[in-house]
Design an enzyme around this catalytic site. Structure first.
Site, PDB file in Angstrom:
ATOM      1  CB  SER A 240     -61.077 -31.714  62.840  1.00  0.00           C
ATOM      2  OG  SER A 240     -61.922 -32.483  63.662  1.00  0.00           O
ATOM      3  CB  SER A 278     -65.982 -29.535  62.927  1.00  0.00           C
ATOM      4  OG  SER A 278     -64.807 -29.164  62.233  1.00  0.00           O
ATOM      5  CG  ASP A 280     -63.415 -26.412  63.246  1.00  0.00           C
ATOM      6  OD1 ASP A 280     -62.939 -27.285  62.505  1.00  0.00           O
ATOM      7  OD2 ASP A 280     -64.623 -26.127  63.278  1.00  0.00           O
TER       8      ASP A 280
END
Length: 354
Positions: A240, A278, A280
């Protein structure tokens, strides 16, 4: 071939510009840091036992948040939502940041939110509702994340110790155990100053890097297997990135959302894979006095440039300032070496080399 002669103490690590890596044409602020935005402070609390715990807390504290001004215009953009950003839905709904921003490890985010609530309640003794904002990345590759070692005291220490100097970068605070692009990563920061409609404005960025992909420096890919050689190339799960963007430009939540989107775009410049696992996120807020007239959309392009360049440089700083770390179950993530097999390639580039 193994290129691990770069084992050096943290004090010997340097930022991107010291290596001749200059991103964009806009000037930086005095410290090239998010703290170049007046009133924005940063604090860290680091947990590192040299073995299986490498984690901590990083706090971004806007001093403009007071009883007289309980909220700042803000926005969040979710590039990929496989993560936890506690408090984000209310901030997105109202367009207001009501607390400092705390970053930590995934399984410690909930304790950190409770600790941030303690901090907010102490400062607003009559308040009946609060919206603590806490983000996270998963440092479980190097740290025993299930032990949840972050306590209320760690969070309060980061908040109460926040200062306006150049923050520590690399393996510190919430970046102590993070990895990115196959290398050891951590916390990074950068800033840009510019004129918008003839008015000076500053953009500052802080990142917690923990994502996958192939490190790319000013367009040159640097695959970890070529740069480092022999090591475990498995990409940790839960990768991340948390990005905090602060500015003193007079913008509303809608325009700040446009800045937050550009922050996520900038991850692609350093080779982010934007993988399914991930999380983000980018948070953007302004400290501008509320009485200032808002910048029109047709004047915002220089700020877009400032955000993307500052994010790119902050991400590079988060890697270049990190040190090789061995953690849980003997797993190791190596720091980006300053010399290596790609040096001739970088040396022929347009803006400097390692």
């Amino acid at each position: 071939m193994n290129h691990l002669s770069h084992h050096v103490p943290a004090s010997a690590r340097v930022r991107a510009r010291a290596l001749g890596i200059v991103v964009g044409a806009l000037p930086t602020g005095h410290l090239n840091s998010i703290t170049d935005v007046e009133g924005v402070l940063v604090g860290h609390s680091t947990i590192d036992n040299g073995a299986d715990l490498h984690t901590g807390v990083t706090a971004v504290v806007p001093t403009q948040l007071t009883a007289a001004r309980p909220g700042l215009p803000a926005a969040v953009h979710t590039g990929n939502g496989h993560g936890k950003l506690i408090g984000s839905t209310q901030m997105d709904e109202l367009g207001v940041l009501e607390s400092p921003i705390v970053l930590t490890a995934t399984l410690s985010a909930f304790r950190a939110a409770d600790a941030l609530l303690t901090y907010l309640m102490a400062r607003h003794p009559d308040g009946l509702s609060f919206n603590p904002l806490v983000g996270e990345t998963n440092d479980g590759f190097l740290s025993d994340i299930r032990r949840r070692p972050v306590t209320e005291r760690h969070v309060l220490d980061a908040l109460e110790g926040a200062s306006g100097g150049l923050p520590l970068e690399g393996c510190v605070g919430a970046g102590t155990g993070t990895t990115a692009l196959g290398f050891k990563a951590g916390i990074g920061t950068a800033s840009r100053t510019h004129l918008v409609d003839g008015i000076p404005a500053t953009v500052g960025v802080l990142v917690q890097s923990n994502f996958g992909g192939v490190l790319t420096v000013q367009g040159t890919p640097m695959p970890v297997e070529q740069v480092i050689g022999e090591q475990d190339h498995d990409e940790p799960s839960g990768n991340s990135c948390m990005i905090v963007v602060a500015t003193d430009a007079p913008l509303d939540a809608r325009r700040l959302g446009r800045l937050a989107r550009r922050a996520i775009f900038a991850m692609g410049r350093v080779g982010a894979s934007y993988a399914s696992g991930s999380g983000d996120y980018a948070i953007a807020f302004t400290t501008a006095p509320p009485q200032l007239p808002l910048l029109p959309d047709d004047a915002i392009n220089p700020i877009f440039t400032a955000v993307m360049d500052a994010v790119e440089e902050a991400l590079l700083n988060s890697l270049l300032m990190a040190t090789t770390t061995t953690g849980l179950r003997g797993r190791t993530r190596h720091a980006v070496p300053y010399v290596g097999p790609l040096r001739p390639t970088l040396g022929s580039g347009r803006r400097g080399a390692f």
